[in-house]
Enzyme design. Sequence first.
Site, PDB file in Angstrom:
ATOM      1  N   ARG A  26       0.848  -1.196   0.000  1.00 26.90           N
ATOM      2  CA  ARG A  26       0.000   0.000   0.000  1.00 26.90           C
ATOM      3  C   ARG A  26       0.891   1.257   0.000  1.00 26.90           C
ATOM      4  NH1 ARG A  26      -0.560   4.725   2.351  1.00 26.90           N
ATOM      5  NH2 ARG A  26      -0.246   3.822   4.393  1.00 26.90           N
ATOM      6  N   ASP A  27       1.561   1.515   1.130  1.00 30.74           N
ATOM      7  CA  ASP A  27       2.333   2.750   1.257  1.00 30.74           C
ATOM      8  C   ASP A  27       3.505   2.751   0.282  1.00 30.74           C
ATOM      9  OD1 ASP A  27       3.049   5.209   2.213  1.00 30.74           O
ATOM     10  OD2 ASP A  27       3.508   4.570   4.241  1.00 30.74           O
ATOM     11  N   HIS A 218       3.774   4.319  12.830  1.00 28.20           N
ATOM     12  CA  HIS A 218       4.037   4.215  11.391  1.00 28.20           C
ATOM     13  C   HIS A 218       5.190   5.163  11.105  1.00 28.20           C
ATOM     14  CE1 HIS A 218       2.673   4.004   7.063  1.00 28.20           C
ATOM     15  NE2 HIS A 218       3.299   5.163   7.034  1.00 28.20           N
ATOM     16  N   HIS A 220       8.720   6.549   9.027  1.00 27.65           N
ATOM     17  CA  HIS A 220       9.478   6.640   7.778  1.00 27.65           C
ATOM     18  C   HIS A 220      10.933   6.949   8.106  1.00 27.65           C
ATOM     19  CE1 HIS A 220       6.467   6.565   4.417  1.00 27.65           C
ATOM     20  NE2 HIS A 220       5.663   6.620   5.464  1.00 27.65           N
ATOM     21  N   CYS A 251       5.199   9.354   0.188  1.00 29.03           N
ATOM     22  CA  CYS A 251       3.856   9.909   0.193  1.00 29.03           C
ATOM     23  C   CYS A 251       3.776  10.838  -1.005  1.00 29.03           C
ATOM     24  CB  CYS A 251       3.585  10.686   1.490  1.00 29.03           C
ATOM     25  SG  CYS A 251       2.012  11.568   1.451  1.00 29.03           S
ATOM     26  N   ASN A 260       9.228   3.888   4.069  1.00 24.37           N
ATOM     27  CA  ASN A 260       8.923   3.441   5.423  1.00 24.37           C
ATOM     28  C   ASN A 260      10.182   2.829   6.037  1.00 24.37           C
ATOM     29  OD1 ASN A 260       6.305   2.656   3.633  1.00 24.37           O
ATOM     30  ND2 ASN A 260       5.697   3.353   5.651  1.00 24.37           N
TER      31      ASN A 260
END
Length: 323
Positions: A26-27, A218, A220, A251, A260
Amino acid sequence: MSNVPYSLAEDALGDANVEVIEVGTRDGLQIERTIVPTAEKITLINTMLASGLRSIEVTSFVSPKAVPQMADAEQVLAGIVRRPDTVLMALVPNMRAAERACTTPLDDGVLLCSASNTHNRKNLNRSIDETLAGLPSVAATLHAGGIGVRGAVATAFGCPFEGDIAIGDVVSIARAYAAAGAHGVTLSDTTGMATPLNIRSVVRAVRAALPAMELTLHLHNTRGIGLGNALAGLAEGIRRFDSSIGGLGGCPFAPGATGNICTEDLVYLLEECGYATGVDLERAIGVARKMESLLGRPLTGQVMRAGPRLRLHPADAVRAAQG
Ligand code: ZN
């Protein structure tokens, strides 16, 4: 519950089990131009589950026009071969997303709101107030479809447009999630602005407001201290971390955002500190290699290059210095 052999401050009596939540598909993939075929995504996720990763943030129910890479959300979820402890998650940014999610075997929908108004407008095209006003109905739709709700607070540790974020703003969004029936809150360092000190203060403030809420970090690695921040979270008793295989990620709506924290590097750190992740490091490295070959470029993960700590090399293979 067993105790942690390597103690991090007040963490000495904490639970040694840590949940590593894989968010790479996803990310990580959302900003990749190379569209990974649906069947490859499914194979990757099934291989992740085989490596011992239990919780996977699979995809995002965003508009296929906005993010073509996520257009196959339903098909990917339908193709995953579940294990008994598998938890499948996806981003559910609005009501349309919740309705789509309800047609899939999703376990948890992750709602999204940024603690920075500017970032929230870039990301969701709405103000924070408008986003919060919509949460209860989106959460109710998910609950009615048998799907659990988690809430993510983006830019919780700093915003590339607004700078420092008032901790009270993070707490109010977390409270709004709790009021909407969320069983977990994810504090997101969207662009790598967290430091061990603000990890500590934000985690403490949210925990003081919502003592029973399950918190996830979460992180990064934008400024190279992602794993240091994970240690700071562990010291505060955090036992759930998002990470992405090979360190994929970024992002699309935040300048300078990079990957991440890397799943294999995080697993390596946790296991070497005596925490139990249930993840087989060699198999996780295999998934990272597969992701590299799918994208046709090297990823930033480091343990995937060097291998586990005790991977030894034959001495004859390295020439001696010539003095
Ligand atoms: Zn992220």
